[in-house]
Enzyme design. Structure first.
Site, PDB file in Angstrom:
ATOM      1  CG  HIS A 122      40.107  42.290  45.832  1.00  0.00           C
ATOM      2  ND1 HIS A 122      39.664  41.618  44.720  1.00  0.00           N
ATOM      3  CD2 HIS A 122      39.865  41.487  46.897  1.00  0.00           C
ATOM      4  CE1 HIS A 122      39.165  40.438  45.096  1.00  0.00           C
ATOM      5  NE2 HIS A 122      39.284  40.336  46.412  1.00  0.00           N
TER       6      HIS A 122
ATOM      7  CD  GLU B 137      41.418  43.914  42.620  1.00  0.00           C
ATOM      8  OE1 GLU B 137      41.841  42.745  42.688  1.00  0.00           O
ATOM      9  OE2 GLU B 137      40.206  44.192  42.571  1.00  0.00           O
TER      10      GLU B 137
ATOM     11  CG  HIS C 215      36.922  43.402  41.876  1.00  0.00           C
ATOM     12  ND1 HIS C 215      37.569  42.750  42.892  1.00  0.00           N
ATOM     13  CD2 HIS C 215      35.630  43.536  42.285  1.00  0.00           C
ATOM     14  CE1 HIS C 215      36.721  42.499  43.880  1.00  0.00           C
ATOM     15  NE2 HIS C 215      35.522  42.959  43.535  1.00  0.00           N
TER      16      HIS C 215
ATOM     17  CD  GLU D  68      38.398  41.373  37.949  1.00  0.00           C
ATOM     18  OE1 GLU D  68      39.321  42.171  38.222  1.00  0.00           O
ATOM     19  OE2 GLU D  68      37.940  40.537  38.757  1.00  0.00           O
TER      20      GLU D  68
END
Ligand code: 0X9
Ligand code: CA
Ligand code: CA
Ligand code: ZN
Ligand code: CA
Length: 559
Positions: free
Chosen positions: A125, A128, A260, A333
């Site tokens: 992504h 990110e 991420h 994350e």
């Protein structure tokens, strides 16, 4: 910060008036995402035109992040400074032609040695950016620590470490190309019949592709899955790289983290289902995925959970890596704040050092986390639960004569005739090898008929130490019309020397129902040798109902 994006299933709500792109909503933990005001937009309404030719830099306060050009230069410089252990290469090119930079780190880096492999990636992504810094930091730890830090030295000497730095370079360049962040998540591939650009690369893998959750089939959505699985060159390149690591039928990469943002989470598969243990996961896999995930979370302070605990997704990198290859794959994350400025890079990447090194160490056999007995059973030179393809060959010698019921790997359908003949349940997961998987109109429809069917492993080299055993689960069923000419046989075929029957069950003129049993064969006679195992089922000397199956084929560790 305004949070005006919202993605609801496959029906994104788009306000034509609101041109603000706020992909950050998709990067929030579930609770915050649910709190996002309804009626806002889902997608990026930015014009298709114009990637600026000049290479953009990050906005003020973020200059410490690496641009695409800086990533390539940095990896190249590290490889040049450490040519014995770091090799830079590219997975291929992005939609707009940028290199998908990667590195291999290992001793004898130019040689594909037989060492457990681990993979880290960042930048699926493009909004990110911390994941890209994480990937670069891992490279730095390994390169700088080699020869100085004994733990790093051991890891580099005994593993092959793959790092993919920026899976979505087009999106990353675009994200910073306007002087302030555009909050661009997807790649930059146009969509046919639409003015909306881009595919969410973490929805474009083919495992349960576009099958619901926060995954959209609308090109407007920030979670657009693409027109088909692997429609994006970037996810295709990642897929092809994973495929290239299958050597002798076996995926060499055993553990993986895809980095991420946002929310400080350690997540294991699956994301496509809320079931903890769906049929496409084995109990050992769940137990080891959880235990390793929780251990990593204990070291970095993130929250450990199954991916779908955050929200449902489909077509993600992690689900693909596990679902297709049984890689112990995790999504991290990173960061507690959205768009963390560059003063936060050192601490946020640094807190993952232990987890990253730990997962590299565990790559030798992730199941070993489950204790001594599991280690003995599952960490030998061969371990196949038959849940994914690992290079077995049907009719390897071209000598099979059966006219029906050839060996097939898959989910066997139950059959019964005077009791169970082909069993529905398998010892692990849902797949096994069985003589004909389907049930057919009657029990005799897809059993073995008219001769032999055989299936064989790839060659493997046994350890030279004593105590290894071949173990497997098996079932053999036949009707009362059977004779001793019907059989289920296991052959050990050494690279040199003659084949030996190491397992044999014969038919008899009695009805025998299917039941899973375990075989265990001493292999000391062949210690140190290269061998293959062949399983042969036979229906001979007059037709009778014959069904065979096997699962969980292993060579145990030397005791
Ligand atoms: O939605 C994603 O792709 C990931 N979150 S992000 O904010 N980085 O976009 C989450 C992937 C984890 N999988 C599931 N939650 N199912
Ligand atoms: Ca090596
Ligand atoms: Ca290798
Ligand atoms: Zn993400
Ligand atoms: Ca199985």
């Amino acid at each position: 910060m305004a949070r005006r994006d919202r993605v609801v299933g496959s029906d994104p709500v788009v306000s034509e008036a609101d041109r603000t792109v706020d992909t950050a909503a998709m990067r929030l933990p579930h609770r915050r995402l649910s709190a996002v005001v309804a009626g806002a937009l889902a997608a990026s309404l930015l014009p298709a035109a114009g990637v600026s030719a000049a290479s953009p830099d990050f906005p003020a306060g973020f200059e410490g992040y690496h641009t695409y050009a800086e990533v390539g230069a940095e990896v190249g410089a590290v490889a040049a400074a450490h040519p014995g252990i770091v090799r830079r290469f590219s997975l291929g090119r992005s939609y707009q032609g940028r290199e998908l930079w990667a590195a291999k780190v290992s001793d004898n880096v130019a040689v594909d040695e037989n060492e457990p492999e681990v993979l880290y990636d960042g930048g699926h992504h493009s909004d990110e950016h911390m994941g890209v810094e994480m990937a670069l930091r891992i490279l730095g730890w390994l390169a700088d620590g080699y020869g100085a830090d004994p733990r790093i030295t051991r890891i580099v000497n005994s593993r092959e470490i793959w790092i993919v730095f920026l899976v979505n370079p087009d999106g990353a360049e675009y994200d910073i190309s306007g002087g302030s962040f555009r909050r661009w998540r997807k790649n930059r591939q146009p969509n046919a019949g639409s003015t909306y650009i881009g595919t969410d690369l973490n929805r474009n893998y083919d495992y349960r592709w576009n099958s619901g959750g926060r995954t959209s089939d609308n090109p407007q959505a920030i979670t657009y899955a693409g027109p088909s699985a692997f429609s994006a060159p970037e996810s295709r390149a990642f897929r092809d790289f994973l495929a290239s690591r299958v050597v002798n039928g076996r995926q060499q990469i055993r553990t993986h983290i895809t980095f991420h943002e946002l929310g400080r989470l350690v997540m294991w598969p699956y994301g496509y289902t809320t079931a903890d243990l769906p049929s496409d996961m084995s109990a050992d896999d769940l137990a080891s995925l959880r235990t390793i995930g929780r251990a990593m979370a204990a070291s970095n302070g993130y929250k450990p959970e199954q991916a779908s605990d955050l929200y449902l997704t489909s077509g993600t990198t992690r689900d693909y890596a596990y679902g297709r290859y049984r890689i112990h794959s995790y999504t991290f994350e990173m960061s507690a704040v959205d768009y963390p400025d560059d003063s936060l890079i050192a601490a946020e990447t640094g807190r993952n050092r232990e987890a990253v090194l730990y997962l590299a160490e565990r790559a030798w056999c992730p199941y070993s986390i489950l204790g001594a007995a599991t280690t003995l059973a599952r960490c030998g030179v061969f371990d196949d639960d038959l849940e994914v393809g690992r290079g077995w060959r049907i009719d390897p010698a071209g000598t099979d004569t059966a006219t029906a019921g050839a060996w097939r790997q898959g989910n066997p359908s139950p059959t019964a005739q005077d009791g169970a003949k082909q069993l529905d349940a398998t010892p692990s997961g849902r797949y096994a090898f069985a003589t004909g998987l389907t049930a057919g109109a009657s029990a005799g429809a897809y059993d073995v008929d008219g001769g032999t069917t055989s299936v064989e492993t790839r060659p493997m080299t046994l350890r030279s130490t004593a105590g290894q055993r071949l173990t497997f689960a098996w079932t053999f069923a036949h009707s009362a019309l059977s004779t001793a000419d019907d059989e289920f046989r296991g052959l050990l075929i050494p690279a040199s020397g003659s084949a030996a029957t190491v397992f044999l069950v014969r038919g008899a003129a009695v009805d025998r129902d299917g039941a899973w049993r375990t075989a265990s064969v001493a292999l000391d006679r062949w210690a140190g040798q290269m061998v293959r195992f062949r399983f042969i089922a036979r229906d001979a000397a007059g037709a009778s109902l014959v069904e065979a199956a096997f699962d969980d084929v292993r060579v145990t560790r030397p005791s």
